[in-house]
Design a protein around this motif. Structure first.
Motif, PDB file in Angstrom:
ATOM      1  N   LEU A 120       0.820  -1.205   0.000  1.00 39.82           N
ATOM      2  CA  LEU A 120       0.000   0.000   0.000  1.00 39.82           C
ATOM      3  C   LEU A 120       0.856   1.257   0.000  1.00 39.82           C
ATOM      4  O   LEU A 120       0.473   2.289  -0.558  1.00 39.82           O
ATOM      5  CB  LEU A 120      -0.927  -0.010   1.229  1.00 39.82           C
ATOM      6  CG  LEU A 120      -1.880   1.174   1.390  1.00 39.82           C
ATOM      7  CD1 LEU A 120      -2.768   1.336   0.166  1.00 39.82           C
ATOM      8  CD2 LEU A 120      -2.712   1.014   2.649  1.00 39.82           C
ATOM      9  N   VAL A 121       2.051   1.185   0.601  1.00 38.39           N
ATOM     10  CA  VAL A 121       2.920   2.354   0.680  1.00 38.39           C
ATOM     11  C   VAL A 121       3.326   2.850  -0.706  1.00 38.39           C
ATOM     12  O   VAL A 121       3.667   4.028  -0.877  1.00 38.39           O
ATOM     13  CB  VAL A 121       4.165   2.026   1.533  1.00 38.39           C
ATOM     14  CG1 VAL A 121       5.088   1.066   0.807  1.00 38.39           C
ATOM     15  CG2 VAL A 121       4.909   3.297   1.918  1.00 38.39           C
ATOM     16  N   MET A 122       3.283   1.976  -1.723  1.00 40.61           N
ATOM     17  CA  MET A 122       3.641   2.401  -3.076  1.00 40.61           C
ATOM     18  C   MET A 122       2.673   3.429  -3.626  1.00 40.61           C
ATOM     19  O   MET A 122       3.007   4.182  -4.546  1.00 40.61           O
ATOM     20  CB  MET A 122       3.692   1.191  -4.012  1.00 40.61           C
ATOM     21  CG  MET A 122       4.833   0.240  -3.750  1.00 40.61           C
ATOM     22  SD  MET A 122       4.959  -1.048  -5.007  1.00 40.61           S
ATOM     23  CE  MET A 122       5.349  -0.054  -6.449  1.00 40.61           C
ATOM     24  N   PHE A 123       1.441   3.479  -3.082  1.00 37.60           N
ATOM     25  CA  PHE A 123       0.430   4.412  -3.586  1.00 37.60           C
ATOM     26  C   PHE A 123       0.278   5.629  -2.669  1.00 37.60           C
ATOM     27  O   PHE A 123      -0.659   6.398  -2.819  1.00 37.60           O
ATOM     28  CB  PHE A 123      -0.907   3.680  -3.731  1.00 37.60           C
ATOM     29  CG  PHE A 123      -0.806   2.434  -4.559  1.00 37.60           C
ATOM     30  CD1 PHE A 123      -0.671   2.507  -5.932  1.00 37.60           C
ATOM     31  CD2 PHE A 123      -0.787   1.181  -3.964  1.00 37.60           C
ATOM     32  CE1 PHE A 123      -0.545   1.363  -6.692  1.00 37.60           C
ATOM     33  CE2 PHE A 123      -0.677   0.027  -4.717  1.00 37.60           C
ATOM     34  CZ  PHE A 123      -0.547   0.122  -6.086  1.00 37.60           C
ATOM     35  N   VAL A 124       1.215   5.768  -1.723  1.00 41.09           N
ATOM     36  CA  VAL A 124       1.236   6.925  -0.838  1.00 41.09           C
ATOM     37  C   VAL A 124       2.253   7.920  -1.397  1.00 41.09           C
ATOM     38  O   VAL A 124       3.323   7.529  -1.872  1.00 41.09           O
ATOM     39  CB  VAL A 124       1.620   6.504   0.596  1.00 41.09           C
ATOM     40  CG1 VAL A 124       1.709   7.717   1.508  1.00 41.09           C
ATOM     41  CG2 VAL A 124       0.614   5.492   1.135  1.00 41.09           C
ATOM     42  N   VAL A 125       1.934   9.208  -1.366  1.00 39.52           N
ATOM     43  CA  VAL A 125       2.855  10.213  -1.896  1.00 39.52           C
ATOM     44  C   VAL A 125       4.157  10.158  -1.102  1.00 39.52           C
ATOM     45  O   VAL A 125       4.184   9.792   0.077  1.00 39.52           O
ATOM     46  CB  VAL A 125       2.239  11.627  -1.848  1.00 39.52           C
ATOM     47  CG1 VAL A 125       0.999  11.713  -2.706  1.00 39.52           C
ATOM     48  CG2 VAL A 125       1.930  12.022  -0.427  1.00 39.52           C
ATOM     49  N   ALA A 126       5.259  10.508  -1.763  1.00 45.51           N
ATOM     50  CA  ALA A 126       6.590  10.328  -1.181  1.00 45.51           C
ATOM     51  C   ALA A 126       6.730  11.040   0.164  1.00 45.51           C
ATOM     52  O   ALA A 126       7.359  10.516   1.087  1.00 45.51           O
ATOM     53  CB  ALA A 126       7.647  10.826  -2.162  1.00 45.51           C
ATOM     54  N   GLU A 127       6.132  12.231   0.309  1.00 41.97           N
ATOM     55  CA  GLU A 127       6.301  12.992   1.542  1.00 41.97           C
ATOM     56  C   GLU A 127       5.655  12.320   2.741  1.00 41.97           C
ATOM     57  O   GLU A 127       6.045  12.558   3.890  1.00 41.97           O
ATOM     58  CB  GLU A 127       5.712  14.405   1.379  1.00 41.97           C
ATOM     59  CG  GLU A 127       6.442  15.280   0.383  1.00 41.97           C
ATOM     60  CD  GLU A 127       6.010  14.999  -1.048  1.00 41.97           C
ATOM     61  OE1 GLU A 127       5.172  14.090  -1.236  1.00 41.97           O
ATOM     62  OE2 GLU A 127       6.507  15.678  -1.963  1.00 41.97           O
ATOM     63  N   ASP A 128       4.641  11.469   2.515  1.00 44.13           N
ATOM     64  CA  ASP A 128       3.924  10.819   3.624  1.00 44.13           C
ATOM     65  C   ASP A 128       4.418   9.415   3.916  1.00 44.13           C
ATOM     66  O   ASP A 128       3.951   8.779   4.868  1.00 44.13           O
ATOM     67  CB  ASP A 128       2.418  10.762   3.307  1.00 44.13           C
ATOM     68  CG  ASP A 128       1.779  12.135   3.295  1.00 44.13           C
ATOM     69  OD1 ASP A 128       2.470  13.102   3.662  1.00 44.13           O
ATOM     70  OD2 ASP A 128       0.600  12.236   2.920  1.00 44.13           O
ATOM     71  N   ARG A 129       5.343   8.901   3.104  1.00 45.58           N
ATOM     72  CA  ARG A 129       5.779   7.516   3.298  1.00 45.58           C
ATOM     73  C   ARG A 129       6.579   7.333   4.576  1.00 45.58           C
ATOM     74  O   ARG A 129       6.629   6.242   5.133  1.00 45.58           O
ATOM     75  CB  ARG A 129       6.626   7.070   2.104  1.00 45.58           C
ATOM     76  CG  ARG A 129       5.799   6.823   0.854  1.00 45.58           C
ATOM     77  CD  ARG A 129       6.665   6.491  -0.328  1.00 45.58           C
ATOM     78  NE  ARG A 129       5.861   6.356  -1.537  1.00 45.58           N
ATOM     79  CZ  ARG A 129       6.347   6.396  -2.760  1.00 45.58           C
ATOM     80  NH1 ARG A 129       7.643   6.563  -2.940  1.00 45.58           N
ATOM     81  NH2 ARG A 129       5.552   6.275  -3.810  1.00 45.58           N
TER      82      ARG A 129
END
Length: 433
Positions: A120-129
């Protein structure tokens, strides 16, 4: 032997015993003879089996009816899950998506088959990972973690802020079995709020209103082009009868980085060139020409890279530069696991595919100012940040050198038949290698 076959065999045996008993009676055999007693006992036993047969048939019918009812219930639950009015996902303990309903698929704008099996982290924007692993870690000690707010990156749209509520399902040993995530899209924050008195109202004559500025053209997100690029690279591999193919593009720091490839080994091949700073892709990019070699294992131009390539199972390679406005911005390569002589027709084919890729990138760049090309290419390679973040975690956690951390990620990806990015995302999500 299934139940029906067993019952047919039992009926056949019972019929033979009955016929044998009738023959004994016809021959006037003494009723007290041991043979007659044995036949009578066998008949009694077979009668008992016949009764058991009827009981088994009843139980079997009951079991089949229960299975059909259970299947119908599962189908109803599946329909309820799919038609739920809110986006809903199920992941494993590490955050890899195992199920998603229609609303979740529409929210991300990603095909269902692409979403399933991805972290799921792949679909989170980079700043929120950065916050994602910490939030996942809170779930191990509770059945429901505090609601988390983050931004998801849909395809063809701007990031969407969502509130994620999670129920933790556990097994009999109180271990986390799966995470059931309810996604609640949040209102988009307005870009700006006009001061009192400055806002034009509907009652203001149109002629007196200031002209609205024209909307700036949007460059399609690189994720929009990913599927097309994969299809083009796969088509190049098929046309050239190659064992693999890939695409590398220049990043903001001026180095080549892989964007898409037909397999994990091809990704590792391209990454090895970046790490060693030598190889056919770099030469094709620097000199802006097609570069090929029959056998990397004996190639003197790139001795270190030749050994690494052979370790990944590749021997022959053909590379063409991908150009934009007459300048190279990347390379397209075709790989073989056995030595191969590349002919002029092969050179022409890979040049043609490189031209198609260059035009595709050019069409994306024309949607905005050419001065933002480097920024857009960096966005195209944004998923590479996942690998770099995972390397940093491994360096800190295991005390590894950067090259050792990358090698560990690559070995894990190869041994589990997954992509390097998937393994890296799992490390970011908290899974230990």
């Amino acid at each position: 032997m299934d139940l029906n076959s067993f019952m047919r065999e039992l009926t056949r045996v019972r019929t033979l015993v009955e016929r044998f008993h009738q023959r004994l009676q016809a021959e006037a055999a003494p009723q007290e003879s041991p043979l007659a007693e044995t036949v009578a006992e066998l008949g009694t036993a077979l009668e008992g089996l016949r009764v058991a047969e009827e009981e088994i048939r009843v139980q079997t019918d009951t079991l089949v009816a229960a299975q059909e009812q259970l299947a119908a219930q599962r189908e109803r639950y599946r329909e309820l899950f799919e038609s739920a009015p809110a986006p809903y996902m199920v992941t494993d303990p590490s955050g890899t998506v195992t199920a998603a309903n229609l609303r979740a698929v529409r929210l991300l704008g990603i095909p269902h088959e692409v979403l399933i099996g991805r972290p799921l982290v792949m679909f989170v924007v980079a700043e929120d990972r950065q916050r994602f692993p910490e939030w996942l870690g809170q779930l191990s000690s509770s059945t429901a973690a505090p609601e988390c707010t983050l931004r998801l990156q849909p395809r063809r749209r701007q990031p969407v802020p969502v509130a994620v509520a999670v129920h933790v399902a556990r097994d009999e040993q109180d271990r986390v079995r799966e995470l059931r995530c309810l996604l609640r899209p949040l209102p988009q924050r307005p870009a700006s709020t006009p001061k009192n008195g400055d806002q034009a109202t509907d009652t203001q004559p149109a002629a007196d209103r200031p002209a609205a500025p024209a909307a700036a053209p949007q460059l399609p997100a690189w994720s929009d082009l990913t599927v097309v690029l994969e299809e083009i690279v796969a088509a190049a591999s098929a046309l050239l009868r190659a064992d693999g193919a890939g695409l590398m593009l220049i990043s903001e720091d001026g180095a080549l980085q892989w964007v898409t490839a037909t397999g994990v080994n091809v990704q590792a091949f391209e990454q090895a060139e970046r790490d060693l700073q030598e190889g056919p892709c770099i030469e094709a990019f620097v000199h802006d020409r097609v570069v090929g070699t029959r056998d990397l294992s004996v190639e003197v131009r790139w001795p270190r890279f030749g050994q690494v390539a052979a370790a990944h199972g590749f021997r022959a390679v053909l590379v063409a530069p991908v150009s934009l406005d007459g300048r190279p911005v990347g390379t397209c390569n075709a790989l073989m696991r056995a030595p191969r002589d590349w002919h002029e027709a092969d050179h022409g084919a890979i040049r043609g595919y490189a031209t198609v890729l260059g035009r595709l990138i050019g069409l994306a760049a024309e949607a905005t100012s050419k001065g933002r090309l480097a920024e857009q290419l960096q966005y195209a390679l944004d998923h590479r940040l996942v690998v770099e973040q995972a390397k940093g975690i491994l360096i800190e956690r295991k005390g590894l050198a950067p090259s050792e951390a990358f090698a560990l990620l690559r070995r894990t990806a190869r041994s589990s038949s997954r992509t390097l990015v998937d393994v890296a995302a799992e490390v970011i999500a908290g899974r230990r290698l």
